[in-house]
Design a protein around this motif. Structure first.
Motif, PDB file in Angstrom:
ATOM      1  N   MET A 175      -7.434  -6.818  -6.418  1.00 58.32           N
ATOM      2  CA  MET A 175      -6.398  -7.779  -6.039  1.00 58.32           C
ATOM      3  C   MET A 175      -6.335  -8.942  -7.030  1.00 58.32           C
TER       4      MET A 175
ATOM      5  N   LYS B 237      -2.253  -5.836  -0.832  1.00 62.40           N
ATOM      6  CA  LYS B 237      -1.619  -5.908  -2.146  1.00 62.40           C
ATOM      7  C   LYS B 237      -0.253  -6.580  -2.053  1.00 62.40           C
TER       8      LYS B 237
ATOM      9  N   GLY C  30      -5.339  -1.731   2.154  1.00 64.45           N
ATOM     10  CA  GLY C  30      -5.217  -2.097   0.747  1.00 64.45           C
ATOM     11  C   GLY C  30      -3.774  -2.323   0.315  1.00 64.45           C
TER      12      GLY C  30
ATOM     13  N   TYR D 257     -12.089  -5.092  -2.117  1.00 57.34           N
ATOM     14  CA  TYR D 257     -10.744  -5.272  -2.669  1.00 57.34           C
ATOM     15  C   TYR D 257     -10.587  -6.433  -3.655  1.00 57.34           C
TER      16      TYR D 257
END
Length: 183
Positions: free
Chosen positions: A35, A78, A74, A31
């Motif tokens: 991000m 986020k 995710g 990620y």
């Protein structure tokens, strides 16, 4: 019918809950780039985006027990990144002008599909936008939030969000024209 989110990284998240550093590193690798880009679009500074990224992952791993799996990991991460990014802007004393008293015309749809813009020119123009414009534009266009959600996140009125968005689009278009990027 209830929406069901299938998290393809649920096993890694479960390992993170047990404190596995290896699983945390795997999640980070999965990620981090996405991000970082979310943070960079909001804070518009490489070093601050890196700080946001690190703090967001620390928050996520420290609060992983709070993750109820109502969304994917995710999406949850986020939201942490976006909140952290906005907090960084607030520390810089981001100011948005309240437009409560101003009548706002309806948004006009702009067809960007026919427009061939160079990515670097857009990034450069986005970086030149004032914080308020850039954040609202990024949250609306890139992150998919509506004006009501943006208003809640930024603690501004919905009308201010719409106005900032419209002004940001106009300013971005004029910057792109100035840079020689045809509409």
């Amino acid at each position: 019918m209830e929406t069901v989110y299938i998290d393809k990284h649920a096993d890694l998240v479960a390992e993170c809950r047990t404190g596995s550093r290896k699983a945390q590193f795997e999640i980070y690798k999965l990620y981090a780039a996405a991000m970082y880009n979310v943070a960079l679009r909001i804070v518009n500074d490489d070093a601050e985006a890196e700080d946001v990224l690190q703090e967001a992952f620390l928050d996520a791993f420290n609060r992983i027990a709070d993750f109820r799996q109502e969304t994917t990991f995710g999406l949850w991460l986020k939201q942490i990144v976006i909140n952290r990014s906005i907090n960084y802007l607030r520390k810089r004393k981001m100011e948005t002008v309240s437009m409560d008293e101003v009548e706002v015309a309806d948004e006009q749809d702009t067809d960007f599909e026919d427009t061939q813009l160079k990515v670097e020119a857009i990034k450069s123009a986005m970086a030149e936008l004032p914080d308020g414009y850039r954040v609202v534009l990024s949250l609306y266009l890139f992150e998919g939030y509506d004006h009501e959600e943006i208003a809640h996140i930024l603690k501004i009125t919905e009308n201010t969000s719409r106005t900032q968005y419209m002004r940001a689009k106009r300013k971005l278009n004029s910057l792109l024209v100035t840079k020689g990027v045809a509409r």
